[in-house]
Scaffold this active site. Structure first.
Site, PDB file in Angstrom:
ATOM      1  N   TYR A 104      67.273  60.728  12.389  1.00 15.40           N
ATOM      2  CA  TYR A 104      68.037  60.192  11.253  1.00 15.40           C
ATOM      3  C   TYR A 104      67.132  59.664  10.135  1.00 15.40           C
ATOM      4  O   TYR A 104      67.554  58.808   9.347  1.00 15.40           O
ATOM      5  CB  TYR A 104      69.002  59.105  11.739  1.00 15.40           C
ATOM      6  CG  TYR A 104      70.249  59.652  12.413  1.00 15.40           C
ATOM      7  CD1 TYR A 104      71.082  60.577  11.763  1.00 15.40           C
ATOM      8  CD2 TYR A 104      70.626  59.238  13.686  1.00 15.40           C
ATOM      9  CE1 TYR A 104      72.230  61.069  12.363  1.00 15.40           C
ATOM     10  CE2 TYR A 104      71.780  59.726  14.305  1.00 15.40           C
ATOM     11  CZ  TYR A 104      72.590  60.641  13.630  1.00 15.40           C
ATOM     12  OH  TYR A 104      73.734  61.121  14.218  1.00 15.40           O
ATOM     13  N   ASN A 159      81.901  59.223  15.326  1.00 15.29           N
ATOM     14  CA  ASN A 159      82.586  60.466  14.979  1.00 15.29           C
ATOM     15  C   ASN A 159      82.222  61.614  15.918  1.00 15.29           C
ATOM     16  O   ASN A 159      82.303  62.788  15.546  1.00 15.29           O
ATOM     17  CB  ASN A 159      82.345  60.813  13.505  1.00 15.29           C
ATOM     18  CG  ASN A 159      80.877  61.018  13.197  1.00 15.29           C
ATOM     19  OD1 ASN A 159      80.033  60.926  14.086  1.00 15.29           O
ATOM     20  ND2 ASN A 159      80.562  61.312  11.956  1.00 15.29           N
ATOM     21  N   HIS A 216      77.337  65.473  16.450  1.00 17.89           N
ATOM     22  CA  HIS A 216      76.379  65.811  15.402  1.00 17.89           C
ATOM     23  C   HIS A 216      76.103  67.308  15.490  1.00 17.89           C
ATOM     24  O   HIS A 216      75.961  67.848  16.591  1.00 17.89           O
ATOM     25  CB  HIS A 216      75.044  65.058  15.587  1.00 17.89           C
ATOM     26  CG  HIS A 216      73.946  65.664  14.754  1.00 17.89           C
ATOM     27  ND1 HIS A 216      73.743  65.304  13.436  1.00 17.89           N
ATOM     28  CD2 HIS A 216      73.050  66.652  15.021  1.00 17.89           C
ATOM     29  CE1 HIS A 216      72.745  66.038  12.953  1.00 17.89           C
ATOM     30  NE2 HIS A 216      72.308  66.873  13.884  1.00 17.89           N
ATOM     31  N   GLU A 268      65.380  69.701  13.977  1.00 16.74           N
ATOM     32  CA  GLU A 268      66.049  68.886  14.997  1.00 16.74           C
ATOM     33  C   GLU A 268      65.848  69.471  16.398  1.00 16.74           C
ATOM     34  O   GLU A 268      65.686  68.727  17.365  1.00 16.74           O
ATOM     35  CB  GLU A 268      67.540  68.770  14.654  1.00 16.74           C
ATOM     36  CG  GLU A 268      67.761  67.962  13.370  1.00 16.74           C
ATOM     37  CD  GLU A 268      69.195  67.997  12.853  1.00 16.74           C
ATOM     38  OE1 GLU A 268      70.068  68.590  13.526  1.00 16.74           O
ATOM     39  OE2 GLU A 268      69.434  67.441  11.764  1.00 16.74           O
ATOM     40  N   LYS A 322      77.964  62.590  20.932  1.00 16.05           N
ATOM     41  CA  LYS A 322      77.495  61.212  20.786  1.00 16.05           C
ATOM     42  C   LYS A 322      78.021  60.323  21.913  1.00 16.05           C
ATOM     43  O   LYS A 322      78.934  60.714  22.654  1.00 16.05           O
ATOM     44  CB  LYS A 322      77.921  60.692  19.405  1.00 16.05           C
ATOM     45  CG  LYS A 322      77.304  61.477  18.229  1.00 16.05           C
ATOM     46  CD  LYS A 322      77.700  60.879  16.881  1.00 16.05           C
ATOM     47  CE  LYS A 322      77.064  61.655  15.725  1.00 16.05           C
ATOM     48  NZ  LYS A 322      77.381  61.032  14.403  1.00 16.05           N
TER      49      LYS A 322
HETATM   50  P1  IDP Z   1      77.109  64.152   9.349  1.00 13.32           P
HETATM   51  O1  IDP Z   1      76.948  63.680  10.792  1.00 13.32           O
HETATM   52  O2  IDP Z   1      78.510  64.604   9.076  1.00 13.32           O
HETATM   53  O3  IDP Z   1      76.056  65.142   8.932  1.00 13.32           O
HETATM   54  P2  IDP Z   1      75.662  62.153   7.762  1.00 13.32           P
HETATM   55  O4  IDP Z   1      76.014  61.788   6.367  1.00 13.32           O
HETATM   56  O5  IDP Z   1      74.424  62.965   7.981  1.00 13.32           O
HETATM   57  O6  IDP Z   1      76.939  62.841   8.431  1.00 13.32           O
HETATM   58  O7  IDP Z   1      75.536  60.781   8.566  1.00 13.32           O
HETATM   59  C1  IDP Z   1      75.017  60.751   9.859  1.00 13.32           C
HETATM   60  C2  IDP Z   1      75.903  59.891  10.727  1.00 13.32           C
HETATM   61  O8  IDP Z   1      75.843  58.552  10.267  1.00 13.32           O
HETATM   62  C3  IDP Z   1      77.392  60.242  10.678  1.00 13.32           C
HETATM   63  O9  IDP Z   1      77.732  61.307  11.551  1.00 13.32           O
HETATM   64  C4  IDP Z   1      78.018  58.946  11.092  1.00 13.32           C
HETATM   65  O10 IDP Z   1      77.923  58.743  12.510  1.00 13.32           O
HETATM   66  C5  IDP Z   1      77.109  57.935  10.416  1.00 13.32           C
HETATM   67  N1  IDP Z   1      77.574  57.575   9.063  1.00 13.32           N
HETATM   68  C6  IDP Z   1      77.444  58.280   7.915  1.00 13.32           C
HETATM   69  N2  IDP Z   1      77.978  57.635   6.874  1.00 13.32           N
HETATM   70  C7  IDP Z   1      78.451  56.475   7.363  1.00 13.32           C
HETATM   71  C8  IDP Z   1      79.141  55.367   6.770  1.00 13.32           C
HETATM   72  O11 IDP Z   1      79.420  55.320   5.560  1.00 13.32           O
HETATM   73  N3  IDP Z   1      79.500  54.344   7.612  1.00 13.32           N
HETATM   74  C9  IDP Z   1      79.200  54.362   8.939  1.00 13.32           C
HETATM   75  N4  IDP Z   1      78.555  55.369   9.532  1.00 13.32           N
HETATM   76  C10 IDP Z   1      78.195  56.423   8.763  1.00 13.32           C
HETATM   77 MG    MG Z   2      73.993  64.859   8.583  1.00 15.47          MG
END
Ligand code: IDP
Ligand code: MG
Length: 137
Positions: free
Chosen positions: A51, A114, A117, A128, A10
Site C-alpha cells: 500500500y 471491502n 483486493h 504485487e 481481506k
Molecule cells: P481499491 O482497493 O479499490 O483499489 P484503493 O483506492 O487502492 O482502492 O484503496 C485501497 C484500500 O484502502 C481500499 O480497498 C479500502 O480498503 C481502503 N480505502 C480506500 N479509500 C478509503 C477511504 O476513503 N476510507 C477508508 N478506507 C479506504
Molecule cells: Mg488500489
C-alpha cells in the site's frame, strides 16, 4: 490475452466465512484458474510495500491495522483479461456505490472493509505478485 493478477481476500472476508463464496465466483469464470494460494497473516513490512501509494492518506493507518488484524487469503489468479475482470467482479472501492452482483456490492457496507483486493493494471500485478510470491515467476 491471458494475464495474471494478485488477489487478496481481506481479513473481513476470512472472518465472515466468505472465502468459498468469493473463490467460487472467480472459479466459475470460464478459463480462469488459481495459480497460487495461501492463508497468511500479513505483516507490517509486506503491507507497507503493498500500500505504498497510500502512505500519508487519512485512511492509511486504519487500513494497515485492519489488514493485519487476521489472516487473508493471498492468491494469484490467471486467465483471459483477468486484471480488468477481477476488478469488475470486485466492484468499486466503496461497497455502497458498488452494484449488487459484485463482491463488494453484495457483501460490503464500509469502505475500509471491502473484502477483496485485486491489482489495477499489468504493472501493479507484476509489482504485487513479487511482493507476495517472490519465488513465483
Ligand atoms: P481499491 O482497493 O479499490 O483499489 P484503493 O483506492 O487502492 O482502492 O484503496 C485501497 C484500500 O484502502 C481500499 O480497498 C479500502 O480498503 C481502503 N480505502 C480506500 N479509500 C478509503 C477511504 O476513503 N476510507 C477508508 N478506507 C479506504
Ligand atoms: Mg488500489
Amino acid at each position: 490475452m491471458s494475464q495474471r493478477t494478485l488477489v487478496l481476500l481481506k481479513p473481513d472476508a476470512v472472518r465472515r466465512g466468505l472465502v468459498g463464496e468469493i473463490i467460487g465466483r472467480i472459479e466459475r469464470k470460464a478459463g480462469w484458474s488459481i495459480a497460487a494460494m495461501e492463508l497468511r497473516t500479513l505483516d507490517r513490512a509486506t503491507l507497507e510495500q503493498h500500500y505504498a501509494e497510500h502512505e500519508g492518506r487519512p485512511f492509511y493507518e486504519p487500513l494497515m491495522e485492519f489488514m493485519a488484524s487476521g489472516p487473508s487469503v493471498v492468491m494469484v489468479v490467471e486467465g483471459e483479461r483477468v486484471i480488468e475482470g477481477i476488478r469488475a467482479l470486485a466492484g468499486p472501492t466503496d461497497p455502497i456505490a458498488a452494484a449488487p452482483g459484485s463482491v463488494r456490492g453484495d457483501f460490503g457496507t464500509i469502505v475500509r472493509e471491502n473484502l477483496i483486493h485485486a491489482s489495477d493494471s499489468e504493472e501493479s500485478a507484476e509489482r504485487e505478485m513479487k511482493i507476495f510470491f517472490p519465488a513465483f515467476s
